[in-house]
Design a protein around this motif. Structure first.
Motif, mmCIF file in Angstrom:
data_model
loop_
_atom_site.group_PDB
_atom_site.id
_atom_site.type_symbol
_atom_site.label_atom_id
_atom_site.label_comp_id
_atom_site.label_asym_id
_atom_site.label_seq_id
_atom_site.Cartn_x
_atom_site.Cartn_y
_atom_site.Cartn_z
ATOM 1 N N TYR A 282 -14.319 -13.916 -1.003
ATOM 2 C CA TYR A 282 -12.724 -14.725 -1.119
ATOM 3 C C TYR A 282 -11.944 -15.595 0.309
ATOM 4 N N ASN A 284 -8.566 -17.718 2.613
ATOM 5 C CA ASN A 284 -7.166 -17.933 2.254
ATOM 6 C C ASN A 284 -6.961 -18.537 4.049
ATOM 7 N N ASN A 286 -3.348 -20.246 6.159
ATOM 8 C CA ASN A 286 -1.971 -19.436 5.953
ATOM 9 C C ASN A 286 -1.256 -20.031 7.693
ATOM 10 N N ASP A 313 -5.045 -20.608 -1.327
ATOM 11 C CA ASP A 313 -6.449 -19.951 -1.536
ATOM 12 C C ASP A 313 -7.659 -20.539 -1.371
ATOM 13 N N GLU A 315 -10.689 -20.161 -2.281
ATOM 14 C CA GLU A 315 -11.730 -19.757 -2.854
ATOM 15 C C GLU A 315 -11.304 -19.895 -4.959
ATOM 16 N N GLN A 350 -2.022 -9.906 5.943
ATOM 17 C CA GLN A 350 -3.327 -10.935 5.939
ATOM 18 C C GLN A 350 -3.660 -9.236 5.935
ATOM 19 N N MET A 370 -6.968 -9.248 -1.291
ATOM 20 C CA MET A 370 -5.903 -10.480 -0.800
ATOM 21 C C MET A 370 -4.430 -10.264 0.372
#
Length: 584
Positions: A282, A284, A286, A313, A315, A350, A370
């Motif tokens: 996983y 991400n 931002n 994202d 992944e 988060q 996520m």
């Protein structure tokens, strides 16, 4: 004698002659005309005149008052009286307590518990200081009727260095943690002592972090923070998390806007998922920008803003852009007695393996990670002071969240070999759902004096889920009470009470879409966990200004309630220890 009589007679005769002459003259000149009265006299205001209170004197000579002088003939008298000199009253001054920069505390208790803390702070110079802390809490367990071990320990530490200069202040810190827990919550309706024989359910978390913050004076940038954390376990899991925030005040014409820039990166992996041996990854990235304008007019304070977030994202390769409201206001209805407040905010939350493990240390190393999209959080309330020693806060809120993380008990894999110690219905996974939450509650804070404080709080929650049957493991009611009392200069005491309402959980076997194992053979069971009440108290004695001793009692009611399904807690607990304060 005869002469006197002649004078009197002569005078009388003279007066009679004059009087007779006057009457005859008046009779000769009298006017006999007739006077006709046309209208009777009617006085008016203008005919009147005011008599002056202080009339003016037209005399040529005005008498003036003569000054009178008084003379006192004093005769000195000898006296032996000697007045004493004035002396100010002496007030009983309370000795200022000695404050120390460092302390160490150590305590031992039931269930073979050890509680220790050390806090250090030292000023190297007028602008530099160094410090740190170390905390440890452990227990050898001993909860009745368990099939496996339930011991645990939790150790955390951090070192800090900072400077406070004229134009800038900053500090950096380096820390770590080491935690060990057991998945001791085996489903005893389905497993026996024979199944648990030789089963090692222990697991370990460890991590390290480095970070810092800085604040500027008279600069375009007000402050900034940065944090990097690595977190992992002994099952091959690992996570890297980086977060940085910069806050600045930007002047545009006559307006000043506060803007906060956030950069967040998360990446990690688990060796396998819950059912198969496939690796889970996983990650991400931002970036967010939150400008806010503050308007203050007399009793009204209004913050108008918006939060913009771009999410990548790493992944899945997906990109999303979010816009959230960031509005809040407060109005002084009656000075400090009644203050109305409200607003609507939102943001991208988060979620991390670290945050999940600290909230629930019995999670399995097979989580899907996520972020949560908090579309909006609307709130409204009243707060203020009932008196100088009593304050209140009445509030209500409505929260709409997409992909809200819920802890749900991992079901037993039906038809699979249980080759992992967290597959006995004794661990928790994370499921995501769109959840709406309505809550209302209040707080009451009482400061009777500086020796006694009391705090009460209660909140009631109503949840609505879209996909899941329930908002798993979320309570419908939370309440707490905190009390501290300085009995005397030597003795002190306190208490805390917690209540958590019913929660919904799930247990049973994992449903598998396989013709050999139809769903009817894999029943799941929804479990309602009873609300629990936990009362704690402590008392202490200051031997001197450096050394104190204390005693604590936790879970006084001795309830073996379940905080999580199949996880009873320790009953009545007692602990005693000492605290020592010192300077370098």
């Amino acid at each position: 004698m005869r002469k006197h009589i002649q004078i009197i007679v002569t005078t009388l005769c003279l007066l009679t002659t004059v009087f007779s002459w006057a009457q005859e003259r008046d009779k000769d000149t009298l006017d006999t005309n007739v006077i006709n009265v046309v209208k009777p006299y009617t006085p008016s205001i203008s005919d009147a005149f005011k008599v002056k209170e202080t009339p003016s004197l037209d005399d040529d000579v005005t008498a003036t008052k003569k000054d009178i002088e008084y003379n006192i003939f004093s005769i000195p008298v000898a006296s032996t009286f000697t007045p004493a000199k004035g002396k100010a009253a002496v007030l009983d001054k309370q000795k200022a307590p000695k404050l120390y920069d460092n302390y160490a505390s150590l305590g031992f208790g039931s269930y073979t518990s050890i509680l220790g803390e050390v806090y250090l702070n030292h000023a190297i110079s007028r602008t530099e200081n160094v410090g740190g802390y170390f905390s440890h809490h452990s227990s050898q367990g001993g909860i009745d009727d368990l099939l496996v071990d339930d011991n645990f320990y939790d150790t955390k530490m951090q070192a800090t260095y900072g400077q406070n200069n004229r134009d800038m202040s900053w500090n950096v810190n380096l820390g770590g943690l080491h935690q060990m827990y057991n998945w001791y919550g085996l489903d005893q309706l389905r497993f026996t002592e024979a199944d648990a024989q030789g089963l090692d359910v222990g697991h370990t978390f460890y991590g390290v972090h480095v970070g810092g913050d800085v604040a500027f004076e008279d600069s375009y940038v007000d402050k900034g923070t940065v944090l990097f954390r690595y977190f992992g376990d002994d099952n091959g899991s690992g996570e890297n998390h980086f977060n940085a925030k910069i806050s600045s005040d930007i002047a545009i014409s006559d307006f000043e806007i506060n803007a906060e820039l956030t950069i967040d990166y998360l990446g990690g992996s688990f060796d396998r998922n819950y059912i198969t041996n496939n690796e889970l990854k996983y990650g991400n990235f931002n970036i967010g920008l939150a400008p806010t304008y503050q308007l203050i007019q007399e009793d009204l304070t209004l913050d108008l803003g918006v939060t913009l977030v771009y999410l990548n994202d790493t992944e899945a390769g997906d990109n999303k852009f979010y816009v959230y409201p960031n509005i809040s206001a407060s109005y002084r209805v009656v000075d400090e007695l009644v203050i109305a407040y409200g607003g609507i905010k939102g943001g991208l939350i988060q979620n991390t393996y670290y945050s999940f493990a600290q909230d629930n240390p019995f999670v399995s190393p097979t989580l899907g990670i996520m972020p949560t999209d908090q579309q909006y959080h609307a709130f409204l309330g009243l707060k203020g002071k009932i008196s100088n020693s009593m304050g209140y806060n009445i509030k209500g809120a409505y929260i709409a969240e997409n992909d809200k993380a819920l802890f749900r008990n991992n079901l037993i894999p039906f038809g699979f070999d249980l080759n992992e110690t967290y597959q006995y219905g004794n661990s928790f996974g994370v499921v995501y759902d769109n959840v709406s939450t309505f809550s209302f509650g209040g707080e009451l804070n009482v400061d009777v004096n500086r020796n006694f404080t009391l705090s009460l709080a209660a909140d009631y929650f109503i949840y609505d889920t879209k996909y899941e049957a329930e908002a798993w493991n979320l309570p419908n009611l939370k309440a707490s009470l905190f009390m501290d009392y300085q009995i005397s200069d030597k003795w002190f005491a306190g208490a805390s009470l917690f209540y958590e309402g019913e929660r919904e959980a799930l247990s049973g076997f994992q449903t598998i879409d396989n013709p050999l194992f139809p769903s009817l053979l894999n029943p799941t069971q929804q479990v309602t966990l009873d609300g629990f009440f936990d009362a704690n108290a402590h008392v202490g004695y200051h031997i001197n200004d450096r050394l104190s001793v204390y005693a604590k009692a936790n879970n006084i009611a001795g309830q073996n309630y379940q905080r999580w399904v199949n996880y009873p807690v320790q009953g009545f607990q007692a602990l005693a220890g000492a605290t020592y304060k010192f300077d370098f």
